[in-house]
Motif scaffolding. Structure first.
Motif, PDB file in Angstrom:
ATOM      1  N   ARG A  84      32.924 -49.203  53.847  1.00 11.43           N
ATOM      2  CA  ARG A  84      34.306 -48.547  54.139  1.00 11.43           C
ATOM      3  C   ARG A  84      34.596 -48.109  55.321  1.00 11.43           C
ATOM      4  O   ARG A  84      35.771 -48.187  55.799  1.00 11.43           O
ATOM      5  CB  ARG A  84      34.296 -47.329  52.906  1.00 11.43           C
ATOM      6  CG  ARG A  84      35.296 -46.257  53.088  1.00 11.43           C
ATOM      7  CD  ARG A  84      37.094 -46.801  52.916  1.00 11.43           C
ATOM      8  NE  ARG A  84      37.837 -45.911  53.165  1.00 11.43           N
ATOM      9  CZ  ARG A  84      38.467 -45.651  54.436  1.00 11.43           C
ATOM     10  NH1 ARG A  84      38.070 -46.734  55.529  1.00 11.43           N
ATOM     11  NH2 ARG A  84      39.296 -44.745  54.790  1.00 11.43           N
ATOM     12  N   PHE A  85      33.543 -47.599  56.141  1.00  6.53           N
ATOM     13  CA  PHE A  85      33.892 -47.314  57.321  1.00  6.53           C
ATOM     14  C   PHE A  85      33.039 -48.104  58.403  1.00  6.53           C
ATOM     15  O   PHE A  85      32.045 -47.729  58.962  1.00  6.53           O
ATOM     16  CB  PHE A  85      33.204 -45.788  57.437  1.00  6.53           C
ATOM     17  CG  PHE A  85      34.122 -44.715  56.614  1.00  6.53           C
ATOM     18  CD1 PHE A  85      35.336 -44.398  56.736  1.00  6.53           C
ATOM     19  CD2 PHE A  85      33.406 -44.268  55.497  1.00  6.53           C
ATOM     20  CE1 PHE A  85      35.895 -43.527  55.987  1.00  6.53           C
ATOM     21  CE2 PHE A  85      33.969 -43.574  54.664  1.00  6.53           C
ATOM     22  CZ  PHE A  85      35.168 -43.072  54.634  1.00  6.53           C
TER      23      PHE A  85
ATOM     24  N   ALA B   5      29.758 -46.875  51.387  1.00 10.09           N
ATOM     25  CA  ALA B   5      30.357 -46.101  52.452  1.00 10.09           C
ATOM     26  C   ALA B   5      30.356 -46.769  53.903  1.00 10.09           C
ATOM     27  O   ALA B   5      31.167 -46.556  54.799  1.00 10.09           O
ATOM     28  CB  ALA B   5      29.479 -44.596  52.667  1.00 10.09           C
TER      29      ALA B   5
ATOM     30  N   PHE C 155      39.359 -41.400  57.638  1.00 11.13           N
ATOM     31  CA  PHE C 155      39.125 -40.680  56.557  1.00 11.13           C
ATOM     32  C   PHE C 155      40.111 -39.524  56.694  1.00 11.13           C
ATOM     33  O   PHE C 155      40.191 -38.882  57.645  1.00 11.13           O
ATOM     34  CB  PHE C 155      37.773 -40.375  56.518  1.00 11.13           C
ATOM     35  CG  PHE C 155      37.365 -39.418  55.258  1.00 11.13           C
ATOM     36  CD1 PHE C 155      37.301 -39.974  54.067  1.00 11.13           C
ATOM     37  CD2 PHE C 155      37.419 -38.205  55.435  1.00 11.13           C
ATOM     38  CE1 PHE C 155      36.890 -39.369  53.107  1.00 11.13           C
ATOM     39  CE2 PHE C 155      37.317 -37.339  54.416  1.00 11.13           C
ATOM     40  CZ  PHE C 155      37.021 -38.035  53.174  1.00 11.13           C
ATOM     41  N   PRO C 156      40.863 -39.173  55.655  1.00 11.45           N
ATOM     42  CA  PRO C 156      40.781 -39.968  54.302  1.00 11.45           C
ATOM     43  C   PRO C 156      41.946 -40.994  53.896  1.00 11.45           C
ATOM     44  O   PRO C 156      42.912 -40.705  54.561  1.00 11.45           O
ATOM     45  CB  PRO C 156      40.708 -38.736  53.350  1.00 11.45           C
ATOM     46  CG  PRO C 156      41.767 -37.708  54.145  1.00 11.45           C
ATOM     47  CD  PRO C 156      41.403 -37.712  55.549  1.00 11.45           C
ATOM     48  N   ASP C 157      41.557 -41.688  53.346  1.00  9.72           N
ATOM     49  CA  ASP C 157      42.506 -42.744  52.867  1.00  9.72           C
ATOM     50  C   ASP C 157      42.595 -42.484  51.180  1.00  9.72           C
ATOM     51  O   ASP C 157      41.767 -42.853  50.534  1.00  9.72           O
ATOM     52  CB  ASP C 157      42.242 -44.291  52.870  1.00  9.72           C
ATOM     53  CG  ASP C 157      43.388 -44.934  52.413  1.00  9.72           C
ATOM     54  OD1 ASP C 157      44.076 -44.860  51.550  1.00  9.72           O
ATOM     55  OD2 ASP C 157      43.362 -46.332  53.142  1.00  9.72           O
TER      56      ASP C 157
ATOM     57  N   ARG D  32      41.599 -45.322  48.879  1.00 11.83           N
ATOM     58  CA  ARG D  32      40.241 -45.782  48.798  1.00 11.83           C
ATOM     59  C   ARG D  32      39.374 -44.844  48.923  1.00 11.83           C
ATOM     60  O   ARG D  32      37.981 -45.089  48.700  1.00 11.83           O
ATOM     61  CB  ARG D  32      40.077 -46.565  50.377  1.00 11.83           C
ATOM     62  CG  ARG D  32      41.098 -47.842  50.284  1.00 11.83           C
ATOM     63  CD  ARG D  32      40.404 -48.866  51.376  1.00 11.83           C
ATOM     64  NE  ARG D  32      41.045 -48.184  52.740  1.00 11.83           N
ATOM     65  CZ  ARG D  32      40.649 -48.586  53.940  1.00 11.83           C
ATOM     66  NH1 ARG D  32      40.042 -49.684  54.154  1.00 11.83           N
ATOM     67  NH2 ARG D  32      41.510 -48.207  55.061  1.00 11.83           N
ATOM     68  N   ASP D  33      39.481 -43.359  49.153  1.00 15.49           N
ATOM     69  CA  ASP D  33      38.592 -42.392  49.159  1.00 15.49           C
ATOM     70  C   ASP D  33      38.530 -41.480  48.028  1.00 15.49           C
ATOM     71  O   ASP D  33      38.328 -40.377  48.132  1.00 15.49           O
ATOM     72  CB  ASP D  33      38.667 -41.873  50.601  1.00 15.49           C
ATOM     73  CG  ASP D  33      38.493 -42.653  51.843  1.00 15.49           C
ATOM     74  OD1 ASP D  33      37.587 -43.591  51.610  1.00 15.49           O
ATOM     75  OD2 ASP D  33      39.253 -42.556  52.885  1.00 15.49           O
TER      76      ASP D  33
ATOM     77  N   VAL E 236      31.509 -34.286  53.655  1.00  5.57           N
ATOM     78  CA  VAL E 236      31.722 -35.351  52.664  1.00  5.57           C
ATOM     79  C   VAL E 236      30.347 -35.519  52.089  1.00  5.57           C
ATOM     80  O   VAL E 236      29.255 -35.926  53.006  1.00  5.57           O
ATOM     81  CB  VAL E 236      32.126 -36.711  53.236  1.00  5.57           C
ATOM     82  CG1 VAL E 236      32.225 -37.560  52.367  1.00  5.57           C
ATOM     83  CG2 VAL E 236      33.681 -36.251  53.868  1.00  5.57           C
TER      84      VAL E 236
ATOM     85  N   GLU F 187      36.623 -41.272  45.317  1.00  2.98           N
ATOM     86  CA  GLU F 187      35.401 -40.857  44.898  1.00  2.98           C
ATOM     87  C   GLU F 187      34.840 -39.894  46.218  1.00  2.98           C
ATOM     88  O   GLU F 187      34.266 -38.745  45.741  1.00  2.98           O
ATOM     89  CB  GLU F 187      34.438 -42.030  44.853  1.00  2.98           C
ATOM     90  CG  GLU F 187      33.228 -41.659  44.366  1.00  2.98           C
ATOM     91  CD  GLU F 187      32.371 -42.749  43.928  1.00  2.98           C
ATOM     92  OE1 GLU F 187      30.986 -42.546  43.673  1.00  2.98           O
ATOM     93  OE2 GLU F 187      32.791 -43.986  44.340  1.00  2.98           O
ATOM     94  N   LEU F 188      34.966 -40.202  47.158  1.00  2.00           N
ATOM     95  CA  LEU F 188      34.265 -39.311  48.242  1.00  2.00           C
ATOM     96  C   LEU F 188      35.124 -37.987  48.327  1.00  2.00           C
ATOM     97  O   LEU F 188      34.550 -36.927  48.694  1.00  2.00           O
ATOM     98  CB  LEU F 188      34.456 -40.110  49.910  1.00  2.00           C
ATOM     99  CG  LEU F 188      33.595 -41.229  49.783  1.00  2.00           C
ATOM    100  CD1 LEU F 188      33.978 -41.898  51.196  1.00  2.00           C
ATOM    101  CD2 LEU F 188      32.006 -40.642  49.832  1.00  2.00           C
ATOM    102  N   LEU F 189      36.576 -38.031  48.308  1.00  2.59           N
ATOM    103  CA  LEU F 189      37.340 -36.854  48.270  1.00  2.59           C
ATOM    104  C   LEU F 189      36.905 -35.752  47.247  1.00  2.59           C
ATOM    105  O   LEU F 189      36.955 -34.756  47.219  1.00  2.59           O
ATOM    106  CB  LEU F 189      38.719 -37.137  48.067  1.00  2.59           C
ATOM    107  CG  LEU F 189      39.453 -37.783  49.498  1.00  2.59           C
ATOM    108  CD1 LEU F 189      40.741 -38.500  49.181  1.00  2.59           C
ATOM    109  CD2 LEU F 189      39.309 -36.709  50.606  1.00  2.59           C
TER     110      LEU F 189
END
Length: 251
Positions: A241-242, A238, A194-196, A199-200, A217, A202-204
């Protein structure tokens, strides 16, 4: 000293050593994040509250076995507690001894507003690898991802993935599990990828960078409620993703 709706905050840091001031940093960080909070009481052996007029000096003298005793705000109608404990290498990722801080707070508007800053202050102040802040009810469901059953393996609820027990995770930088608010140190973020930006996004949009290069986060806009299908879906996404989280991607 219980309340029906609680926020559980936990961070995982390198073990205490020598004249280590990180227990004080954890307590000061909580007080700085939540206006009016003073953690200047202890609970006696008879389960009575006793004031700590020289709290910092008392606490330094009570640090032992890699942790520190429970201190609280002295308000049984609005209980805030925090304690620290050591976790030796036998039960820790990569065989590395850890220092853990565990706090409980009422889950009300003021705590919700302060939660991200509090997690950041406690985690950064203790030089943590990672940490999380999650409502109690969701944390119980998440605990079932590693809790063994009578038959042996974990039996996760709600379709969540099974996670490895802590001592089977290869390094302390890899988070054991996810929560509503997640603190990932720079090393933890690197370990899980993290972060990409691709792909991220929304999380960012709900993340903030810390002074040391880590991240806080937030999975959902409001505190994680796994009875809410959108929240459960966000947690599952999530984990997808991870895959490193919980040791699922480890050989």
């Amino acid at each position: 000293m219980t309340t029906p709706h609680r926020l559980l905050l936990t961070v995982y840091a390198p073990a205490l050593a020598g004249d280590d001031n990180r227990p004080l940093a954890a307590i000061h960080g909580m007080e700085q994040a939540l206006p009016g909070l003073r953690l200047e009481w202890r609970v006696t052996g008879g389960r009575r509250l006793a004031a700590l007029p020289q709290r910092d000096a008392w606490l330094v003298g009570k640090i032992k076995d890699g942790g520190f005793p429970l201190v609280c705000n002295g308000d049984e109608s609005y209980p805030v507690t925090v304690m620290g404990r050591g976790n030796d290498g036998l039960f820790s990722p990569g065989g590395q001894a850890l220092f853990e801080v565990h706090a409980r707070l009422p889950l009300d508007a003021s705590v919700i507003k302060a939660a991200a800053e509090m997690l950041e202050r406690v985690a950064e102040g203790t030089h943590s690898f990672w940490g999380r802040a999650t409502p109690h009810d969701a944390a119980i469901d998440i605990a079932y991802q590693t809790a063994p059953t009578l038959e042996g393996p974990p039996s996760p609820r709600r379709g969540l993935p099974a996670l490895k027990v802590f001592e089977h995770i290869r390094s302390p930088e890899i988070p054991y599990y996810l929560g509503w608010l997640n603190y990932w140190s720079s090393a933890a973020a690197q370990a899980i990828g993290f972060p990409d930006p691709a792909r991220d996004a929304e999380l960012l949009s709900r993340a903030r960078r810390t002074a040391t290069g880590g991240w806080v986060v937030q999975l959902t806009e409001t505190p994680l409620d796994l009875d809410n299908p959108a929240h459960l879906d966000a947690l599952k996404r999530a984990y997808e993703r991870f895959p490193e989280i919980g040791g699922r991607a480890a050989p």
